[in-house]
Motif scaffolding. Structure first.
Motif, mmCIF file in Angstrom:
data_model
loop_
_atom_site.group_PDB
_atom_site.id
_atom_site.type_symbol
_atom_site.label_atom_id
_atom_site.label_comp_id
_atom_site.label_asym_id
_atom_site.label_seq_id
_atom_site.Cartn_x
_atom_site.Cartn_y
_atom_site.Cartn_z
ATOM 1 N N UNK C 50 0.824 -1.197 0.000
ATOM 2 C CA UNK C 50 0.000 0.000 0.000
ATOM 3 C C UNK C 50 0.857 1.244 0.000
ATOM 4 N N UNK C 51 1.841 1.254 0.917
ATOM 5 C CA UNK C 51 2.653 2.461 1.014
ATOM 6 C C UNK C 51 3.431 2.706 -0.268
ATOM 7 N N UNK C 52 3.991 1.625 -0.830
ATOM 8 C CA UNK C 52 4.758 1.762 -2.065
ATOM 9 C C UNK C 52 3.862 2.278 -3.186
ATOM 10 N N UNK C 53 2.686 1.668 -3.341
ATOM 11 C CA UNK C 53 1.788 2.048 -4.441
ATOM 12 C C UNK C 53 1.353 3.504 -4.304
ATOM 13 N N UNK C 54 0.958 3.887 -3.070
ATOM 14 C CA UNK C 54 0.517 5.266 -2.865
ATOM 15 C C UNK C 54 1.661 6.243 -3.118
ATOM 16 N N UNK C 55 2.879 5.825 -2.751
ATOM 17 C CA UNK C 55 4.027 6.708 -2.958
ATOM 18 C C UNK C 55 4.275 6.907 -4.452
ATOM 19 N N UNK C 56 4.201 5.802 -5.210
ATOM 20 C CA UNK C 56 4.412 5.910 -6.662
ATOM 21 C C UNK C 56 3.362 6.833 -7.281
ATOM 22 N N UNK C 57 2.096 6.664 -6.860
ATOM 23 C CA UNK C 57 1.030 7.516 -7.391
ATOM 24 C C UNK C 57 1.306 8.978 -7.085
ATOM 25 N N UNK C 58 1.849 9.203 -5.870
ATOM 26 C CA UNK C 58 2.112 10.578 -5.469
ATOM 27 C C UNK C 58 3.227 11.200 -6.314
ATOM 28 N N UNK C 59 4.251 10.383 -6.603
ATOM 29 C CA UNK C 59 5.344 10.870 -7.434
ATOM 30 C C UNK C 59 4.813 11.189 -8.838
#
Lengths: 371, 241, 207
Positions: C50-59
């Motif tokens: 979750x954290x990785x996916x949300x971080x990628x989306x944020x980038x």
């Protein structure tokens, strides 16, 4: 101390006044409880004292001074204020919260620190443990204590409390109430206390002002309220089992005084003197105290007759059935039943005798209601 | 210990700046054809970065300077109605696309850097204003009531209670505004304001992906850098109380 | 009154470009909702992802939209589908994030009760989790849609058509009326999308 004279409040966009032509006089050191159903104007009345609400008509005097001539900020800095939601500042620590008013008053830092420590100790929170915590880390009851400590921080002569114990569970509430009464005994503040709970009103109040639809229905002591409700509304409010309720709710120190005829003698009183006194005693005995009025025990008519001579200090028997001044009449009754005696002595913390409660007195109270 | 925490603070921004320099150097050294090389020279890249930075910094700081006091003003109880009206206007205005805002002001103010700064200023004003207002309004009424009842003056309540409690929300608004601003500033190139958008636009129009990539990476790095620095400023101020 | 005469002479063009813009957005949003909700649901079952996916989306969100669209040209060429893919990438973050938080914020007692009654995970997801998270998911979809209407205008620059064409053509010919028409139409479209989805959102939260 606080005097409301013909005070009326009509809020903008409202036809009926929230408070109608109210007159109220609260004496120094008294706890005055404003009680009534929601919307009766009790909170509005209280807020007119510190000018959070300005009266439409009428005048509020504090120490004889018209409050409308005083700067509201100045006025509020000298009136403690506790509300049901407490309103602790979530971003400040407990110590900083308590220090709010002293800081507004620009006290020196060291004095503030000492005062905060003193107050947290007073309300039973260890300053070392809780001083640096944030309000979110505390339980509901602890937050209420901080709210009370914060209101008392600059030692204001007047405290306004709006349902201060309303948001906690019943057990915590009873505990906070008792603690508050203990603190008030030391502090002797003039307190205006708002509640919708008649039981709390009777327990906490020296005087109770019952309000309904913005009007004052009855303003009297708890005893009068229970024994002589002014009308059906008050009678309904105080409820049906009034006589039993009274025992539960009235604290013994409220009824001490001339309700008994039990003689109290110093320990150096000659026994001969006791013989005369014991005849008039309701319980067939006299109570013996030392030179500082500390309770030693009791001397019964039999003890006195058998002794023949000497002083009271030689012949008394220790008295186990005593209760503290904070206890209720119901506590007094159960002590009597436990010891199988028709009386119980009331003593304060220093064991000084402050009075005596007799079974006859309790029966009198109950009969009065039944009639 | 202190040195360590200080290093930790500057490590990320420094890394981002180095990454930006590396990207710029790589693409200037490997422009991938004469067409792209015309844009990808050191002086030109530096100029575009400068223009971009200037646009963002000027418009954002002016937006903060205007929006925070204005947000405080409309949150005063005396201006309650005005506050609600402005809040609703902001909500609608914020849905207007950034390209439309730039285009609209171009028709009024003409082409150029100043028009772009003005449009960017107005566009980043909205989230900051809204968050300042919402942040102050989110302070629980019982907290204000307690403060008032204890005799705090309205100014003291604002500085000691309302602003500290609204602070994280205000900062979130500022961060959002600045990050969005870096992206929107690339569109400002369409109305002749220069900046990194120039690289991307020329890249698209002459079909040179290296140009687009260089512009994209540099502006993305700039956005992350601003976000990180502002986040650190937020924590620093929060620690100091 | 130049502007009105311009608008009056171009009604058919305005209409055609609005439809084009609408189709672009609806296509992108339909795909983004499917992908976003599925990804959002999947990451509730595996927290580290979750954290990785949300971080990628944020980038992804920090990449300027113009650059993102430009970078897609070498892969997809110029045209409609480049626009669609660009818009999908941008709308992912709000939808994924809101699906994730919407499900995560459901009162655990409700889920425990559902499990206690013997519902299996599939039923819980379809009958409990998604309906309860719906208002939050809808809010994410609204944010994404409003944003995508705006980026859709930029997508005209990479040949995806739509109302942005008025703006870009207007800028290159310095035709103020044309720019104004495009800017106003796109703004109205964004505001309308916002209002309509707000209504839908309200309906969803009454359940």
């Amino acid at each position: 101390m606080i005097k409301l004279e013909n005070v009326t409040k009509v809020f903008a966009n409202q036809e009926t006044p929230a408070v109608k032509n109210l007159n109220l006089h609260i004496k120094k050191g008294e706890v005055c409880v404003l009680v009534g159903p929601s919307g009766c104007g009790k909170t509005t009345t209280m807020k007119m004292i510190n000018r959070l609400v300005e009266p439409t008509e009428g005048t509020v005097y504090i120490d004889g001074k018209d409050t409308s001539t005083v700067n509201p900020i100045e006025l509020r800095l000298n009136i403690g204020y506790v509300i049901q939601e407490i309103g602790l500042f979530p971003h400040l620590t407990i110590a900083e919260n308590v220090a709010t008013v002293p800081r507004e008053k620009k006290w020196p830092a060291e004095r503030i620190r000492q005062r905060v420590e003193e107050l947290l100790n007073l309300v039973g929170l260890d300053p070392q443990v809780y001083g640096n915590r944030k309000p979110a880390d505390l339980s509901g009851g602890q937050r209420q204590r901080v709210g009370v400590a914060r209101a008392m921080a600059a030692d204001p002569p007047i405290l306004l409390m709006d349902e201060p114990f309303g948001a906690v569970d019943p057990i915590t509430r009873a505990k906070l109430q008792n603690e508050f009464l203990r603190i008030q005994e030391q502090m002797q503040k003039t307190i205006v206390f708002v509640t919708h709970d008649i039981d709390e009103a009777i327990k906490m109040g020296d005087k109770i002002a019952v309000m309904r639809k913005g009007e004052l229905v009855q303003y009297s002591t708890p005893e009068e309220l229970l024994s002589a409700p002014a009308n059906d509304f008050v009678a309904k409010l105080v409820g049906k089992n009034r006589s039993i309720k009274r025992l539960h709710l009235i604290r013994v120190d409220r009824v001490l005084g001339s309700n008994h005829n039990v003689p109290v003698v110093k320990k150096n009183t000659p026994v001969r003197k006791l013989e005369e006194l014991v005849d008039g005693s309701e319980i067939g005995a006299v109570l013996v105290v030392d030179e500082r009025d500390r309770l030693l025990g009791l001397a019964s008519a039999v003890d006195i007759r058998e002794a023949g001579g000497g002083v009271a200090g030689d012949i008394y028997q220790p008295l186990p059935n005593t209760i503290g001044v904070g206890a209720t009449l119901s506590d007094a009754l159960s002590v009597m039943l436990n010891y199988g005696e028709g009386y119980v002595a009331v003593v304060d913390k220093a064991n000084q005798l402050t009075g005596i409660i007799t079974l006859g007195f309790l029966l009198g109270l109950v009969k009065e209601d039944a009639a | 210990m202190q040195l360590k925490s200080w290093l930790a603070r500057v490590a990320v921004p420094l890394g981002l700046i180095l990454a930006g320099v590396a990207v710029a150097v790589y693409f200037v050294e490997n422009p991938g054809g004469a067409m792209a090389a015309r844009v990808l020279s050191y002086p030109k890249v530096i100029r575009l970065i400068n223009e971009h930075l200037l646009m963002v910094v000027v418009s954002s700081s002016l937006a903060i300077a205007a929006a925070v006091p204005l947000g405080i003003l409309i949150s005063r109880p005396a201006l309650r109605v005005l506050g609600i009206i402005i809040e609703n206007i902001i909500n609608v205005a914020q849905t207007v696309p950034s390209l439309a805002v730039l285009a609209l002001f171009m028709t009024i103010l003409g082409l150029g850097f100043k028009t772009a700064v003005f449009a960017l200023w107005l566009y980043s004003l909205l989230p900051i204003l809204r968050n300042t207002y919402a942040g102050i309004k989110s302070v629980p009424p019982d907290v204000i009531e307690a403060a008032r009842g204890m005799g705090m003056t309205p100014l003291r309540i604002l500085t000691r209670i309302e602003l500290p409690l609204a602070y994280p929300i205000v900062m979130a608004g500022i961060r959002t505004a600045v990050v969005v601003n870096v992206g929107t500033a690339t569109l400002a190139s369409f109305i002749g304001a220069g900046g990194l958008g120039m690289m991307i636009i020329s890249g698209i129009s002459v079909s040179r992906p290296t140009l687009v990539l260089c512009g994209a990476l540099l502006s993305a790095i700039m956005a992350i850098l601003f976000d990180n620095v502002l986040g650190q400023v937020e924590n620093y101020l929060l620690d100091r109380g | 009154m130049d502007f009105w005469s311009f608008v009056n002479s171009r009604w058919d063009k305005i209409f055609a470009l609005t439809i084009e813009h609408g189709v672009l957005i609806l296509t992108a949003m339909a795909a983004a909702i499917v992908v976003g909700v599925v990804v959002g649901v999947l990451i509730t079952y595996y927290n580290p992802a979750a954290h990785a996916v949300l971080y990628i989306c944020q980038i992804l969100m920090t990449v300027p939209s113009l650059a993102m669209l430009g970078l897609l040209i070498p892969l997809l060429g110029i045209g409609f589908w480049t626009g669609v893919v660009g818009l999908i990438l941008y709308s992912l973050l709000p939808i994924v994030r809101n699906t994730y938080t919407g499900i995560r914020e459901i009162d655990p007692a409700i889920l425990e009760a559902a499990r206690g009654m013997g519902m299996n995970e599939r039923t819980i997801l379809l009958k409990i989790k998604l309906p309860l998270a719906l208002p939050v998911i809808m809010a994410g979809i609204r944010t994404a849609t409003v944003m995508v209407v705006g980026i859709g205008a930029i997508a005209s620059y990479v040949g995806a058509g739509g109302l942005g064409e008025f703006i870009f053509r207007g800028i290159s010919r310095y035709n103020k009326d044309m720019i104004l028409t495009g800017a106003i139409c796109v703004s109205v479209l964004a505001i309308a999308a916002d209002l309509i989805l707000k209504l839908v959102e309200k309906k969803a939260s009454f359940r």
